[in-house]
Design a protein around this motif. Structure first.
Motif, PDB file in Angstrom:
ATOM      1  N   ARG A 110       0.800  -1.226   0.000  1.00  0.00           N
ATOM      2  CA  ARG A 110       0.000   0.000   0.000  1.00  0.00           C
ATOM      3  C   ARG A 110       0.837   1.282   0.000  1.00  0.00           C
ATOM      4  NH1 ARG A 110      -3.439  -1.273   5.111  1.00  0.00           N
ATOM      5  NH2 ARG A 110      -1.540  -2.491   5.533  1.00  0.00           N
ATOM      6  N   THR A 111       2.073   1.181  -0.528  1.00  0.00           N
ATOM      7  CA  THR A 111       2.915   2.366  -0.711  1.00  0.00           C
ATOM      8  C   THR A 111       3.594   2.287  -2.075  1.00  0.00           C
ATOM      9  OG1 THR A 111       4.995   1.404   0.128  1.00  0.00           O
ATOM     10  CG2 THR A 111       3.471   2.348   1.763  1.00  0.00           C
ATOM     11  N   THR A 112       4.151   3.404  -2.491  1.00  0.00           N
ATOM     12  CA  THR A 112       5.031   3.352  -3.655  1.00  0.00           C
ATOM     13  C   THR A 112       6.188   2.398  -3.374  1.00  0.00           C
ATOM     14  OG1 THR A 112       5.859   5.440  -2.753  1.00  0.00           O
ATOM     15  CG2 THR A 112       4.600   5.561  -4.787  1.00  0.00           C
ATOM     16  N   LEU A 113       6.706   1.793  -4.424  1.00  0.00           N
ATOM     17  CA  LEU A 113       7.768   0.795  -4.320  1.00  0.00           C
ATOM     18  C   LEU A 113       9.156   1.424  -4.423  1.00  0.00           C
ATOM     19  CD1 LEU A 113       8.760  -2.199  -4.354  1.00  0.00           C
ATOM     20  CD2 LEU A 113       8.342  -2.183  -6.832  1.00  0.00           C
ATOM     21  N   GLY A 114       9.254   2.537  -5.150  1.00  0.00           N
ATOM     22  CA  GLY A 114      10.568   3.137  -5.353  1.00  0.00           C
ATOM     23  C   GLY A 114      11.399   2.415  -6.400  1.00  0.00           C
ATOM     24  N   ALA A 115      10.763   1.529  -7.197  1.00  0.00           N
ATOM     25  CA  ALA A 115      11.475   0.961  -8.342  1.00  0.00           C
ATOM     26  C   ALA A 115      11.843   2.071  -9.308  1.00  0.00           C
ATOM     27  CB  ALA A 115      10.612  -0.089  -9.023  1.00  0.00           C
ATOM     28  N   ASP A 116      11.045   3.111  -9.337  1.00  0.00           N
ATOM     29  CA  ASP A 116      11.354   4.374 -10.011  1.00  0.00           C
ATOM     30  C   ASP A 116      12.115   5.237  -9.003  1.00  0.00           C
ATOM     31  OD1 ASP A 116      11.386   6.835 -11.285  1.00  0.00           O
ATOM     32  OD2 ASP A 116       9.238   7.180 -11.066  1.00  0.00           O
ATOM     33  N   ASN A 117      13.379   5.320  -9.035  1.00  0.00           N
ATOM     34  CA  ASN A 117      14.374   4.793  -9.953  1.00  0.00           C
ATOM     35  C   ASN A 117      15.337   3.855  -9.224  1.00  0.00           C
ATOM     36  OD1 ASN A 117      17.190   6.453 -11.386  1.00  0.00           O
ATOM     37  ND2 ASN A 117      16.110   4.813 -12.408  1.00  0.00           N
ATOM     38  N   GLY A 118      14.810   3.215  -8.144  1.00  0.00           N
ATOM     39  CA  GLY A 118      15.670   2.377  -7.327  1.00  0.00           C
ATOM     40  C   GLY A 118      16.249   1.188  -8.056  1.00  0.00           C
TER      41      GLY A 118
END
Length: 486
Positions: A110-118
Motif C-alpha cells: 500500500r505504498t510506492t515501491l521506489g522501483a522508479d528509480n531504485g
C-alpha cells in the motif's frame, strides 16, 4: 512476506535494491541513501565527489585490459515518490518498505515501491560490485530531488563528468530503447480568502473521494484517469443549491502525480445529509460510466467531523474557488502522430489544490517536447490565474531531450536489445521528464540512451515491477557495457 519468496537473480542487483528499500529516501532527504553508496565506494577504495547540490558521482576504474575505452556515465536518481493509501500507516522518513510478490510482480504494501528509480540505481551499483561485469571506466551519477522537479540534475556540477556517453536507467518499458523525453514547466499559485464564522445551524462533515488510480503525470496522462481535485469540485458544485459552507479542500500530493484522493471539510444542514448522499451516488454513476477500468474503485464517504475550526469561506468565494478548479486544464492536450497510441506531445496536470484557513495553493505542471507548443497552454493557465486573482510563480522549468536518430550509442543499445529479446528494438521518446535533457544542456557532447525494466503504476501505491524483465534488463546493461569497453 518472507525473504525467500523475493527474487534473487541477478544477485548483486537485487541485493542492492533490497538495501535501498530499507533506506528512507524521499525527495530532499537523500542523506542516508547517499551515505550507503559512499560506504560501498569506500569499501572498494573508489574515488567519489559530492557537489553542492548533493549529487554524488562515483568513479569506477575500467576492467583490466579495457583502460583505453572511453568513459561511460550511468545515471540514476536517489529519491523516490512517497505516496500511500489512506489506510496504511507508514512514515517515509523512517520506515523500510514492506515488499510483496503478487502474480509475477514485485510491489510494496500500500505504498510506492521506489522501483522508479531504485532498480536503475541498484543496477548501477551492481555494475560496480560485480567483478564479472566487463566495463570501461564508469562515472556513476546519482542525483537528488528528481521527483520534485529534476532539481538535482539542474544543479549538477558538470565539471565532475568526463564521460561522452551516458546510459540513463530511468525508463519503465522493457524492450523499448528511449532516445528522447519531454521537458517540463510548472506553476504554484496562491490566494488568501477572507474567512467568517460558520452558521451555527450547520454541522461539520468530511467529504472524502478515494479509490482512483492516480499515477505518473507523464507516463499515464494518456490513460484519461480521473483527477480527484476536479471530481470533488464537480460534486460540490452539484450541491451548490443546498445550504452549506466550505472550510477546507485538500487534494493531490505532488506536481508529477495525478491526484487520486481529495477531501473537503464542509458545513451542512444535517437534515440534508440524505440529499448529499444522493448527489454523491449520482456523481459516481456519471463518472463510472466513462472513467477507465483502473478508476472503477472510486468511492465516497461523508462523515461528521470533530476536527474543524468553524471558519469558512463566503458562498461567493466558495463558488469562485470551485469554478477555478474545474476551469483549470488537465490531461493530454496534443498527441504525437508518430506514436499515436501512447505518446503525448503536450499535457497538463492539475496536481494539488489545498485550501486551509482561507489560504489557497494550487500546483499545476506542463510536459512538452516542443517548447514552442506550450505558449497557448501557458497563456490559458496564466490568464485563468489572473482572472481569479491568484499570485503566480514558476516552480518548474527544464528542457526536453530531442531524439538523435544518428546516435552511435542508440544503435549499439538497439542491437543488444534485439539480441536479448529476439525482437527488433522499438526506439521511442517518453512523455516524462528524464534528467537526460538537463544533463545534455550541460554537456552537449554527450551521446545518451535510456532503457529499463517494466514498471507500472509509478508515483502511486500500486507501483509494481515486473520481475521477469529485470534479468534481461541486467543482461542488456552488462552486454552494452562490455561492447563499450571493447
Amino acid at each position: 512476506m518472507t525473504t525467500s519468496q523475493l527474487p534473487a537473480q541477478p544477485a548483486h542487483l537485487w541485493q542492492h535494491f533490497y538495501e535501498l528499500c530499507k533506506i528512507p529516501r524521499p525527495s530532499g532527504k537523500e542523506q542516508a541513501v547517499r551515505s550507503y553508496i559512499i560506504q560501498l565506494a569506500e569499501q572498494r577504495n573508489l574515488n567519489y565527489q559530492v557537489d553542492k547540490t548533493g549529487n554524488l558521482v562515483v568513479y569506477v576504474p575500467a576492467s583490466p585490459g579495457h583502460e583505453a575505452a572511453e568513459t561511460v556515465a550511468i545515471q540514476n536518481h536517489m529519491d523516490m515518490v512517497t505516496v500511500k493509501t489512506g489506510d496504511k500507516e507508514h512514515n517515509f522518513e523512517q520506515d523500510a518498505l514492506q515488499l510483496m510478490v503478487e502474480d509475477g510482480w514485485l510491489t510494496a504494501d500500500r505504498t510506492t515501491l521506489g522501483a522508479d528509480n531504485g532498480v536503475g540505481a541498484a543496477a548501477a551499483l551492481a555494475a560496480m560490485t560485480d567483478e564479472e561485469v566487463i566495463h570501461p571506466a564508469l562515472e556513476l551519477v546519482f542525483t537528488v530531488e528528481e521527483e520534485t522537479g529534476l532539481y538535482g540534475a539542474s544543479g549538477l556540477d558538470a565539471s565532475l563528468l568526463n564521460a561522452t556517453r551516458m546510459i540513463n536507467l530511468d525508463t519503465e518499458d522493457w524492450g523499448e530503447v528511449y532516445i528522447g523525453c519531454a521537458g517540463g514547466y510548472g506553476y504554484k499559485a496562491t490566494r488568501d480568502f477572507r474567512i467568517d464564522s460558520a452558521d451555527s445551524t450547520l454541522k461539520p462533515y468530511l467529504v472524502h473521494l478515494k479509490g482512483l488510480s492516480g499515477g505518473h503525470s507523464g507516463l499515464e496522462i494518456h490513460r484519461q484517469l480521473g483527477n480527484a481535485n476536479q471530481l470533488l469540485a464537480e460534486l460540490l458544485i452539484d450541491c451548490s443549491d443546498l445550504s452549506w459552507a466550505l472550510e477546507s479542500f485538500r487534494g493531490g500530493v505532488a506536481h508529477n502525480v495525478i491526484a487520486r484522493e481529495a477531501s473537503a471539510l464542509v458545513y451542512i444542514d444535517p437534515a440534508q445529509e440524505g440529499k448529499w448522499r444522493f448527489r454523491m451516488e449520482q456523481a459516481s454513476q456519471r463518472w463510472l460510466s466513462y472513467l477507465p477500468e483502473a478508476d472503477q474503485g472510486l468511492s465516497w464517504s461523508l462523515k461528521p467531523s470533530t476536527d474543524s475550526s468553524h471558519e469558512v469561506l463566503s458562498v461567493a468565494d466558495r463558488d469562485l474557488l470551485l469554478g477555478l478548479v474545474v476551469a483549470m486544464p488537465h490531461g493530454a492536450q496534443n498527441y504525437s502522430f508518430a506514436q499515436p497510441a501512447d505518446l503525448v506531445n503536450l499535457s497538463c496536470n492539475l496536481a494539488v489544490v489545498n485550501l486551509v484557513a482561507g489560504q489557497l495553493t494550487i500546483q499545476t505542471s506542463l510536459r512538452f517536447f516542443n517548447a514552442n507548443e506550450t505558449s497557448g497552454l501557458k497563456y490559458k493557465i496564466e490568464n485563468i490565474f489572473k482572472a481569479y486573482a491568484l499570485e503566480m510563480e514558476v516552480i518548474l522549468d527544464y528542457p526536453g531531450w530531442n531524439p538523435n536518430f544518428d546516435s552511435a550509442l542508440v544503435a549499439q543499445a538497439a542491437g543488444i536489445a534485439e539480441q536479448v529479446t529476439g525482437e527488433q528494438a522499438q526506439l521511442k521518446a517518453i512523455h516524462a521528464g528524464l534528467e537526460c535533457g538537463i544533463l545534455l544542456s550541460k554537456k552537449p557532447d554527450m551521446d545518451v540512451v535510456s532503457f529499463g525494466p517494466t514498471i507500472r503504476g509509478a508515483h502511486s501505491p500500486s507501483e509494481r515491477l515486473e520481475i521477469s524483465t529485470v534479468e534481461p534488463f541486467w543482461q542488456m546493461l552488462t552486454l552494452l557495457l562490455k561492447e563499450l569497453a571493447a
